[in-house]
Design a protein around this motif. Structure first.
Motif, PDB file in Angstrom:
ATOM      1  N   THR A  92       4.521   6.792   8.116  1.00  0.00           N
ATOM      2  CA  THR A  92       4.723   5.336   8.111  1.00  0.00           C
ATOM      3  C   THR A  92       6.129   4.936   7.676  1.00  0.00           C
ATOM      4  O   THR A  92       6.326   3.869   7.106  1.00  0.00           O
ATOM      5  CB  THR A  92       3.688   4.649   7.196  1.00  0.00           C
ATOM      6  N   GLU A  93       7.096   5.782   7.954  1.00  0.00           N
ATOM      7  CA  GLU A  93       8.471   5.387   7.650  1.00  0.00           C
ATOM      8  C   GLU A  93       8.895   4.200   8.517  1.00  0.00           C
ATOM      9  O   GLU A  93       9.749   3.407   8.123  1.00  0.00           O
ATOM     10  CB  GLU A  93       9.404   6.584   7.845  1.00  0.00           C
TER      11      GLU A  93
ATOM     12  N   VAL B 121      -1.607  -2.450   8.120  1.00  0.00           N
ATOM     13  CA  VAL B 121      -1.983  -1.195   7.485  1.00  0.00           C
ATOM     14  C   VAL B 121      -3.408  -0.775   7.816  1.00  0.00           C
ATOM     15  O   VAL B 121      -3.684   0.410   8.033  1.00  0.00           O
ATOM     16  CB  VAL B 121      -1.765  -1.270   5.949  1.00  0.00           C
TER      17      VAL B 121
ATOM     18  N   TRP C  81       0.859   4.505  -2.522  1.00  0.00           N
ATOM     19  CA  TRP C  81       0.850   5.911  -2.100  1.00  0.00           C
ATOM     20  C   TRP C  81       2.017   6.658  -2.746  1.00  0.00           C
ATOM     21  O   TRP C  81       1.865   7.792  -3.209  1.00  0.00           O
ATOM     22  CB  TRP C  81       0.943   6.018  -0.577  1.00  0.00           C
ATOM     23  N   GLN C  82       3.180   6.012  -2.783  1.00  0.00           N
ATOM     24  CA  GLN C  82       4.352   6.639  -3.398  1.00  0.00           C
ATOM     25  C   GLN C  82       4.120   6.894  -4.884  1.00  0.00           C
ATOM     26  O   GLN C  82       4.530   7.934  -5.416  1.00  0.00           O
ATOM     27  CB  GLN C  82       5.574   5.742  -3.197  1.00  0.00           C
TER      28      GLN C  82
ATOM     29  N   LEU D 161       2.463   8.596   3.933  1.00  0.00           N
ATOM     30  CA  LEU D 161       3.861   8.204   3.749  1.00  0.00           C
ATOM     31  C   LEU D 161       4.747   8.791   4.848  1.00  0.00           C
ATOM     32  O   LEU D 161       5.635   8.116   5.385  1.00  0.00           O
ATOM     33  CB  LEU D 161       4.362   8.662   2.385  1.00  0.00           C
TER      34      LEU D 161
ATOM     35  N   HIS E  88       0.835  -1.203   0.000  1.00  0.00           N
ATOM     36  CA  HIS E  88       0.000   0.000   0.000  1.00  0.00           C
ATOM     37  C   HIS E  88       0.871   1.256   0.000  1.00  0.00           C
ATOM     38  O   HIS E  88       0.553   2.245  -0.679  1.00  0.00           O
ATOM     39  CB  HIS E  88      -0.957  -0.015   1.188  1.00  0.00           C
ATOM     40  N   ARG E  89       1.990   1.216   0.720  1.00  0.00           N
ATOM     41  CA  ARG E  89       2.908   2.366   0.686  1.00  0.00           C
ATOM     42  C   ARG E  89       3.442   2.593  -0.728  1.00  0.00           C
ATOM     43  O   ARG E  89       3.623   3.736  -1.160  1.00  0.00           O
ATOM     44  CB  ARG E  89       4.088   2.159   1.642  1.00  0.00           C
TER      45      ARG E  89
END
Length: 238
Positions: free
Chosen positions: A167-168, A174, A76-77, A164, A72-73
């Motif tokens: 959530t590093e 998620v 988003w990226q 983002l 999912h990240r």
């Protein structure tokens, strides 16, 4: 609108459904799902065991949950990198009802902005704090507590950037993190009914499996109930 389909490369059981989704969803493309165990084995992700935020998450993250979060990240990226206003993100076990789905898309077209995050859940489990709009049978509303699961959602560019940034480091799945609006600062909206359903069992079961005996299962259910009660204390408001 662009659509991103999260799909594990080489998963032949879901390939036919992915082909259907590519034909059904607007401007659809596949995003390769992240294999959590491989990323963890190479040190590409070092999740913290549920202690990063309050309430603490009472279970260790499985490799499958790590991979799901990172997938999912990645979406988003992509939204941020492509400078899209927003995109629909779906998992590869999604199925859509052609009689209800267009009503949900109409609400998205009318109300979506780069700042928005709108869930399209398969399960009807969310109580509304306030209704924003309705079209046909579909209702866009602010849920008191965002629901779980991530089969389909529309994510705006600013919302993606916000998520983002927060959530590093990850410490929980998620969907449970997305519930924590007081941490990531993103308001979560929902559309129900929306025509979305899950074909998980028909496509070979979940890719995130957790097996446990009867005693550990009871312990998990008790811990889950306590955790959900703590999350429910943080309600969204207009």
């Amino acid at each position: 609108m662009h659509s991103l389909i999260i799909h594990m490369p080489g998963d032949t059981k879901r390939a036919s459904n992915v082909a259907t989704l590519r034909d059904t969803l607007p401007n659809a493309q596949i995003v390769d799902a992240v294999i959590g165990k491989d990323v963890m084995a190479t040190g590409g992700c070092a999740p913290i065991a549920g202690s990063l935020y309050r309430p603490s998450y009472p279970f260790p993250l499985s490799p499958g949950e790590v991979g799901c979060f990172l997938s999912h990240r990645a979406c988003w990226q992509k939204i941020v990198a492509q400078d899209w206003e927003w995109a629909l993100i779906v998992e590869d076990d999604l199925s859509v009802d052609p009689t209800l789905w267009p009503d949900a898309l109409h609400l998205i077209a009318d109300h979506m902005t780069p700042d928005h995050f709108i869930r399209l859940p398969a399960k009807h489990r969310e109580a509304a704090a306030a209704t924003v709009a309705q079209f046909g049978e579909a209702r866009l509303f602010l849920p008191r507590v965002p629901g779980l699961q991530t089969v389909a959602q529309v994510v705006g560019r600013a919302a993606a950037a916000r998520l983002l940034a927060s959530t590093e480091t990850i410490d929980r799945p998620v969907d449970t993190f997305l519930q924590m609006h007081w941490i990531h600062g993103q308001t979560i909206h929902t559309i129900l009914p929306n025509g979305a359903s899950e074909l998980t069992d028909a496509l070979g079961g979940s890719t995130i499996q957790k097996k446990s005996g009867p005693h550990s299962k009871l312990e998990r259910e008790l811990k889950r109930a306590v955790y959900r009660a703590q999350v429910s204390a943080h309600r969204q408001h207009m």
